[in-house]
Scaffold this motif. Structure first.
Motif, short mmCIF file in Angstrom:
data_model
loop_
_atom_site.label_atom_id
_atom_site.label_comp_id
_atom_site.label_asym_id
_atom_site.label_seq_id
_atom_site.Cartn_x
_atom_site.Cartn_y
_atom_site.Cartn_z
N TYR A 9 30.17 46.25 48.69
CA TYR A 9 31.00 46.70 47.58
C TYR A 9 30.28 47.69 46.67
N SER A 10 29.02 47.93 46.93
CA SER A 10 28.26 48.87 46.11
C SER A 10 28.75 50.29 46.37
N ILE A 11 29.01 51.01 45.27
CA ILE A 11 29.42 52.40 45.44
C ILE A 11 28.24 53.34 45.23
N GLY A 12 27.06 52.78 44.93
CA GLY A 12 25.86 53.59 44.81
C GLY A 12 25.67 54.24 43.45
N ILE A 13 26.40 53.78 42.45
CA ILE A 13 26.25 54.26 41.08
C ILE A 13 25.85 53.04 40.27
N GLN A 19 28.49 46.67 36.58
CA GLN A 19 29.74 46.19 35.97
C GLN A 19 30.60 45.47 36.99
N HIS A 20 30.66 46.01 38.20
CA HIS A 20 31.44 45.35 39.25
C HIS A 20 30.85 43.97 39.56
N THR A 60 33.86 53.83 31.30
CA THR A 60 32.67 54.30 32.03
C THR A 60 33.08 55.10 33.26
N GLU A 61 33.99 54.53 34.05
CA GLU A 61 34.44 55.21 35.27
C GLU A 61 35.10 56.55 34.96
N ASP A 117 40.29 45.36 46.59
CA ASP A 117 41.03 46.57 46.92
C ASP A 117 40.56 47.79 46.13
N HIS A 118 40.51 47.65 44.83
CA HIS A 118 40.21 48.82 44.01
C HIS A 118 38.76 49.27 44.17
N ILE A 119 37.84 48.35 44.09
CA ILE A 119 36.42 48.72 44.19
C ILE A 119 36.11 49.27 45.58
#
Length: 139
Positions: A9-13, A19-20, A60-61, A117-119
């Motif tokens: 689930y990591s988006i690398g930011i 926060q996730h 933040t996003e 879903d969103h993440i």
């Protein structure tokens, strides 16, 4: 059963991933409260947490997406607004009917849907856009 945080689930930011992870932890606390039959009491706390979390996290996003000229920003903003509408419905039901196990279960469903879903889908797209610098990476 909720899924645990995973690097999948990591988006690398870093800031957004942290926060996730916090949202995953909060979802697990709600889940445990529901299993312990404390869901009626936990629902007020859960809804309050989700609204506060979403306000901070979306800020933040959205700032990040604007900073990187993400072409899918408008669609992403619509999804954030849809999340708030779902919270509004929960809060409305809470005010009308009071806390209930059903309401706690619905709060958990919203949390689970959002986390997975969103993440995994939507947030990954703006991450790819930033990493690749490709303006064609959109929603």
């Amino acid at each position: 059963m909720l899924r645990d945080w995973s690097d999948v689930y990591s988006i690398g930011i870093a800031e957004i991933d942290e926060q996730h992870r916090g949202f995953f932890e909060a979802a697990h606390r709600l889940y445990e409260d529901i299993l312990d039959r404390e869901g009626r009491n936990a629902v007020v706390e859960a809804i309050t947490f989700m609204r506060d979390y979403a306000n901070r996290h979306f800020e933040t996003e959205e700032a990040f997406m604007r900073e990187h000229d993400y072409p899918g920003l408008k669609d992403h903003l619509r999804q954030h607004a849809a999340f708030f509408r779902r919270l509004d419905e929960l809060e409305n039901d809470l005010m009308i009917f009071g806390p209930s196990q059903d309401l706690a279960d619905r709060a958990l469903d919203i949390t689970q849907d959002w986390l997975i879903d969103h993440i995994a889908d939507e947030d990954m797209l703006y991450s790819l856009h930033v990493k690749t610098g490709d303006a064609r990476v959109t929603i």
